[in-house]
Design a protein around this motif. Structure first.
Motif, short mmCIF file in Angstrom:
data_model
loop_
_atom_site.label_atom_id
_atom_site.label_comp_id
_atom_site.label_asym_id
_atom_site.label_seq_id
_atom_site.Cartn_x
_atom_site.Cartn_y
_atom_site.Cartn_z
N ALA A 143 0.87 -1.18 0.00
CA ALA A 143 0.00 0.00 0.00
C ALA A 143 0.90 1.22 0.00
N SER A 144 0.60 2.17 -0.89
CA SER A 144 1.50 3.32 -1.05
C SER A 144 0.75 4.63 -1.08
N ASP A 145 1.41 5.64 -0.54
CA ASP A 145 1.00 7.04 -0.69
C ASP A 145 2.25 7.77 -1.15
N TRP A 146 2.36 7.93 -2.47
CA TRP A 146 3.61 8.46 -3.03
C TRP A 146 3.87 9.90 -2.60
N LEU A 147 2.80 10.70 -2.45
CA LEU A 147 2.98 12.10 -2.06
C LEU A 147 3.54 12.21 -0.64
N GLN A 148 3.17 11.25 0.22
CA GLN A 148 3.67 11.24 1.59
C GLN A 148 4.91 10.36 1.76
N ASP A 149 5.41 9.84 0.66
CA ASP A 149 6.61 9.00 0.68
C ASP A 149 6.42 7.78 1.56
N LYS A 150 5.22 7.17 1.47
CA LYS A 150 4.91 5.98 2.27
C LYS A 150 4.76 4.76 1.37
N CYS A 151 5.33 3.65 1.81
CA CYS A 151 5.23 2.40 1.07
C CYS A 151 5.26 1.27 2.10
N GLU A 152 4.12 0.64 2.32
CA GLU A 152 3.97 -0.33 3.41
C GLU A 152 3.61 -1.71 2.88
N LEU A 153 4.31 -2.73 3.35
CA LEU A 153 4.02 -4.11 2.95
C LEU A 153 2.69 -4.55 3.57
N LEU A 154 1.76 -4.96 2.70
CA LEU A 154 0.43 -5.37 3.15
C LEU A 154 0.31 -6.89 3.28
N ASP A 155 0.93 -7.63 2.37
CA ASP A 155 0.82 -9.08 2.39
C ASP A 155 2.01 -9.69 1.66
N TRP A 156 2.34 -10.90 2.05
CA TRP A 156 3.46 -11.63 1.43
C TRP A 156 3.02 -13.06 1.18
N LEU A 157 2.99 -13.46 -0.08
CA LEU A 157 2.51 -14.78 -0.44
C LEU A 157 3.68 -15.59 -1.00
N SER A 158 3.74 -16.86 -0.60
CA SER A 158 4.76 -17.75 -1.11
C SER A 158 4.09 -19.08 -1.44
N PHE A 159 4.20 -19.52 -2.68
CA PHE A 159 3.48 -20.70 -3.15
C PHE A 159 4.43 -21.88 -3.32
N PRO A 160 4.10 -23.04 -2.73
CA PRO A 160 4.99 -24.20 -2.80
C PRO A 160 5.00 -24.83 -4.19
N ALA A 161 6.04 -25.57 -4.46
CA ALA A 161 6.16 -26.28 -5.74
C ALA A 161 7.07 -27.48 -5.55
N PRO A 162 6.87 -28.51 -6.35
CA PRO A 162 7.78 -29.66 -6.27
C PRO A 162 9.15 -29.29 -6.82
N ALA A 163 10.14 -30.04 -6.40
CA ALA A 163 11.49 -29.80 -6.92
C ALA A 163 11.51 -30.15 -8.40
N GLY A 164 11.90 -29.18 -9.21
CA GLY A 164 11.95 -29.41 -10.66
C GLY A 164 13.34 -29.82 -11.09
N PRO A 165 13.47 -30.77 -11.99
CA PRO A 165 14.79 -31.19 -12.47
C PRO A 165 15.44 -30.12 -13.34
N GLU A 166 14.59 -29.26 -13.94
CA GLU A 166 15.16 -28.25 -14.82
C GLU A 166 15.62 -27.03 -14.00
N GLY A 167 16.34 -26.15 -14.67
CA GLY A 167 16.73 -24.90 -14.05
C GLY A 167 15.55 -23.96 -13.94
N LEU A 168 15.69 -22.90 -13.16
CA LEU A 168 14.59 -21.96 -12.91
C LEU A 168 14.10 -21.31 -14.19
N ASP A 169 15.01 -21.07 -15.14
CA ASP A 169 14.64 -20.38 -16.37
C ASP A 169 13.67 -21.19 -17.23
N SER A 170 13.66 -22.49 -17.07
CA SER A 170 12.81 -23.31 -17.92
C SER A 170 11.43 -23.54 -17.30
N LEU A 171 11.22 -23.08 -16.08
CA LEU A 171 9.93 -23.27 -15.42
C LEU A 171 8.91 -22.25 -15.92
#
Length: 286
Positions: A143-171
């Motif tokens: 959430a941000s108020d650019w005029l007041q120079d405010k930038c606040e973290l509202l939520d952080w999501l992290s989604f699980p995944a199986p281990a892939g044999p390929e490199g990250l670029d191929s996912l």
């Protein structure tokens, strides 16, 4: 269907771009300057005036190649993300970078998006929400108020995944977008345990529902005018999905992975792109 303006930057690759939004409530005016911001492989950001056919500003907020860029909803700030996961917030008026966020450091930024909010929505100040998505399946919401120079973290999501044999670029890419027809909800899809689109509520802090997909999506766009979602896939398929439920419509026509979907502001047309083709679709029933 003709080329009107062309900008060329020698020896650099343009990785991402965005139109400057028109101020709310103002009709299009030919005399007003239209602007495009573009991010490049050398870490620079350039602002071009379409009406004057010139580059107006060059900034260098990143040490790595840019991978995502957008304007704030009022057009007063430029948000840019790099291959190294750094997000920068810069002013096109002064050319200064006012925020550098390292929360996604180490994983390329795949999506940056801004949307308006009521000033005290979600218990935080500011008139704007924005999200950053990175290749490691993490989404941060601010959430941000650019005029007041405010930038606040509202939520952080992290989604699980199986281990892939390929490199990250191929996912498959990690994709997220605010839902235009459902306030306070974002849609996420990416490499994971299941092939699905997740609808997440920022108010309830939980997944509201899931929509099964035929494969991991490579592109995503949500219609601003109707509850429809467009998705592209690596097998040259384009899918139009009614929401929250309904039978999807699948379309062929591309020669390669559909790596871009983008609804027009009216919601009546959809632009999609693959390796060597750009298609424009008309949504007659939407």
């Amino acid at each position: 269907m003709e080329l009107v303006v062309q900008f060329q930057v020698l020896n650099q690759s343009c990785q991402c771009l965005a139109w400057k939004p028109r101020p709310v409530g103002l009709w299009p005016c030919p005399s007003k300057s239209q602007h495009v911001v573009a991010g490049y492989s050398d870490g620079t950001v350039r602002v071009f005036s379409v009406s004057r056919t010139e580059m107006e500003l060059k900034m260098h907020p990143h040490a790595a190649a840019l991978t995502a860029i957008t304007y704030s909803t009022d057009g007063e700030m430029i948000l840019s993300g790099g291959k190294d996961g750094i997000v920068a917030v810069s002013s096109p008026r002064t050319g200064m970078t006012i925020h550098v966020l390292a929360d996604h450091k180490g994983s390329p930024i795949t999506v940056l998006q801004c949307t308006r909010k009521q000033y005290h929505d979600f218990g935080v100040e500011g008139g704007e929400l924005w999200l950053a998505t990175s290749s490691d399946r993490r989404v941060s919401v601010w959430a941000s108020d650019w005029l007041q120079d405010k930038c606040e973290l509202l939520d952080w999501l992290s989604f699980p995944a199986p281990a892939g044999p390929e490199g990250l670029d191929s996912l498959p890419p990690s994709l997220a977008a605010f839902c235009p027809w459902e306030h306070g909800v974002l849609v996420y899809m990416g490499f994971g345990l299941q092939k699905e689109a997740l609808f997440y509520s920022l108010r309830k802090k939980q997944v509201l529902r899931k929509i099964s997909l035929p494969a991991f999506a490579t592109s995503l766009s949500l219609s601003p005018a109707a509850p429809f979602m467009a998705m592209g896939f690596s097998d040259r398929l384009l899918r139009l999905q009614p929401c929250p439920a309904g039978d999807p419509q699948d379309y062929a026509g591309h020669d390669d992975t559909v790596h871009l979907c983008r609804f027009a502001p009216s919601g009546r047309r959809l632009l999609t792109a693959s390796h060597s083709a750009v298609l424009v679709w008309e949504l007659t029933g939407a």
